[in-house]
Design a protein around this motif. Structure first.
Motif, mmCIF file in Angstrom:
data_model
loop_
_atom_site.group_PDB
_atom_site.id
_atom_site.type_symbol
_atom_site.label_atom_id
_atom_site.label_comp_id
_atom_site.label_asym_id
_atom_site.label_seq_id
_atom_site.Cartn_x
_atom_site.Cartn_y
_atom_site.Cartn_z
ATOM 1 N N MET A 1 1.148 58.839 31.957
ATOM 2 C CA MET A 1 0.231 58.355 30.945
ATOM 3 C C MET A 1 -0.196 56.923 31.254
ATOM 4 O O MET A 1 -1.360 56.591 31.090
ATOM 5 N N ASN A 2 0.731 56.101 31.704
ATOM 6 C CA ASN A 2 0.375 54.719 32.012
ATOM 7 C C ASN A 2 -0.695 54.638 33.087
ATOM 8 O O ASN A 2 -1.571 53.781 33.027
ATOM 9 N N ARG A 3 -0.632 55.539 34.065
ATOM 10 C CA ARG A 3 -1.631 55.533 35.136
ATOM 11 C C ARG A 3 -3.029 55.770 34.561
ATOM 12 O O ARG A 3 -3.991 55.148 34.983
ATOM 13 N N ILE A 4 -3.117 56.664 33.596
ATOM 14 C CA ILE A 4 -4.415 56.946 32.978
ATOM 15 C C ILE A 4 -4.892 55.738 32.169
ATOM 16 O O ILE A 4 -6.062 55.360 32.223
ATOM 17 N N ILE A 5 -3.997 55.127 31.436
ATOM 18 C CA ILE A 5 -4.367 53.958 30.633
ATOM 19 C C ILE A 5 -4.817 52.810 31.531
ATOM 20 O O ILE A 5 -5.747 52.076 31.195
ATOM 21 N N ARG A 6 -4.207 52.695 32.711
ATOM 22 C CA ARG A 6 -4.571 51.622 33.642
ATOM 23 C C ARG A 6 -5.980 51.780 34.192
ATOM 24 O O ARG A 6 -6.548 50.842 34.715
ATOM 25 N N ARG A 7 -6.581 52.967 34.071
ATOM 26 C CA ARG A 7 -7.986 53.127 34.458
ATOM 27 C C ARG A 7 -8.867 52.219 33.610
ATOM 28 O O ARG A 7 -9.874 51.696 34.065
ATOM 29 N N ALA A 24 -9.341 51.906 20.493
ATOM 30 C CA ALA A 24 -9.635 53.160 19.793
ATOM 31 C C ALA A 24 -10.437 54.104 20.684
ATOM 32 O O ALA A 24 -10.214 55.315 20.667
ATOM 33 N N GLU A 25 -11.353 53.561 21.472
ATOM 34 C CA GLU A 25 -12.147 54.383 22.389
ATOM 35 C C GLU A 25 -11.262 55.045 23.445
ATOM 36 O O GLU A 25 -11.416 56.224 23.748
ATOM 37 N N VAL A 26 -10.308 54.292 23.977
ATOM 38 C CA VAL A 26 -9.384 54.842 24.965
ATOM 39 C C VAL A 26 -8.475 55.880 24.310
ATOM 40 O O VAL A 26 -8.210 56.933 24.897
ATOM 41 N N GLU A 27 -8.006 55.623 23.111
ATOM 42 C CA GLU A 27 -7.181 56.598 22.390
ATOM 43 C C GLU A 27 -7.935 57.905 22.205
ATOM 44 O O GLU A 27 -7.376 58.985 22.410
ATOM 45 N N GLU A 28 -9.193 57.821 21.824
ATOM 46 C CA GLU A 28 -10.017 59.012 21.623
ATOM 47 C C GLU A 28 -10.183 59.776 22.931
ATOM 48 O O GLU A 28 -10.075 60.994 22.974
ATOM 49 N N THR A 42 -6.406 70.198 25.465
ATOM 50 C CA THR A 42 -6.297 68.769 25.185
ATOM 51 C C THR A 42 -5.214 68.551 24.137
ATOM 52 O O THR A 42 -4.920 69.454 23.338
ATOM 53 N N PRO A 43 -4.623 67.373 24.092
ATOM 54 C CA PRO A 43 -3.643 67.099 23.041
ATOM 55 C C PRO A 43 -4.239 67.276 21.645
ATOM 56 O O PRO A 43 -3.566 67.774 20.739
ATOM 57 N N GLN A 44 -5.496 66.920 21.474
ATOM 58 C CA GLN A 44 -6.138 67.069 20.169
ATOM 59 C C GLN A 44 -6.256 68.534 19.778
ATOM 60 O O GLN A 44 -6.037 68.900 18.622
ATOM 61 N N MET A 45 -6.603 69.390 20.736
ATOM 62 C CA MET A 45 -6.702 70.831 20.461
ATOM 63 C C MET A 45 -5.358 71.381 19.992
ATOM 64 O O MET A 45 -5.294 72.138 19.016
ATOM 65 N N LEU A 46 -4.290 71.012 20.665
ATOM 66 C CA LEU A 46 -2.966 71.506 20.286
ATOM 67 C C LEU A 46 -2.528 70.948 18.942
ATOM 68 O O LEU A 46 -1.935 71.658 18.129
#
Length: 52
Positions: A1-7, A24-28, A42-46
């Protein structure tokens, strides 16, 4: 997850300069990013599936 956030926030980013709207944009984006481990859901779908 950190790798994705580092983008979005590279190492050394000062979070004093990052706005709440940017976070908030990154969270979405993360909530709607399909993951292989989730069967390409997606996590939101689940989350929605288990809440309803």
């Amino acid at each position: 997850m950190n790798r994705i956030i580092r983008r979005f926030f590279p190492k050394g980013t000062s979070f004093d300069e990052v706005t709440a709207a940017e976070v908030a944009e990154v969270e979405e984006w993360l909530a709607n990013y399909p993951r292989r481990i989730l069967g390409w859901a997606t996590p939101q779908m689940l989350f929605d599936r288990y809440i309803t």
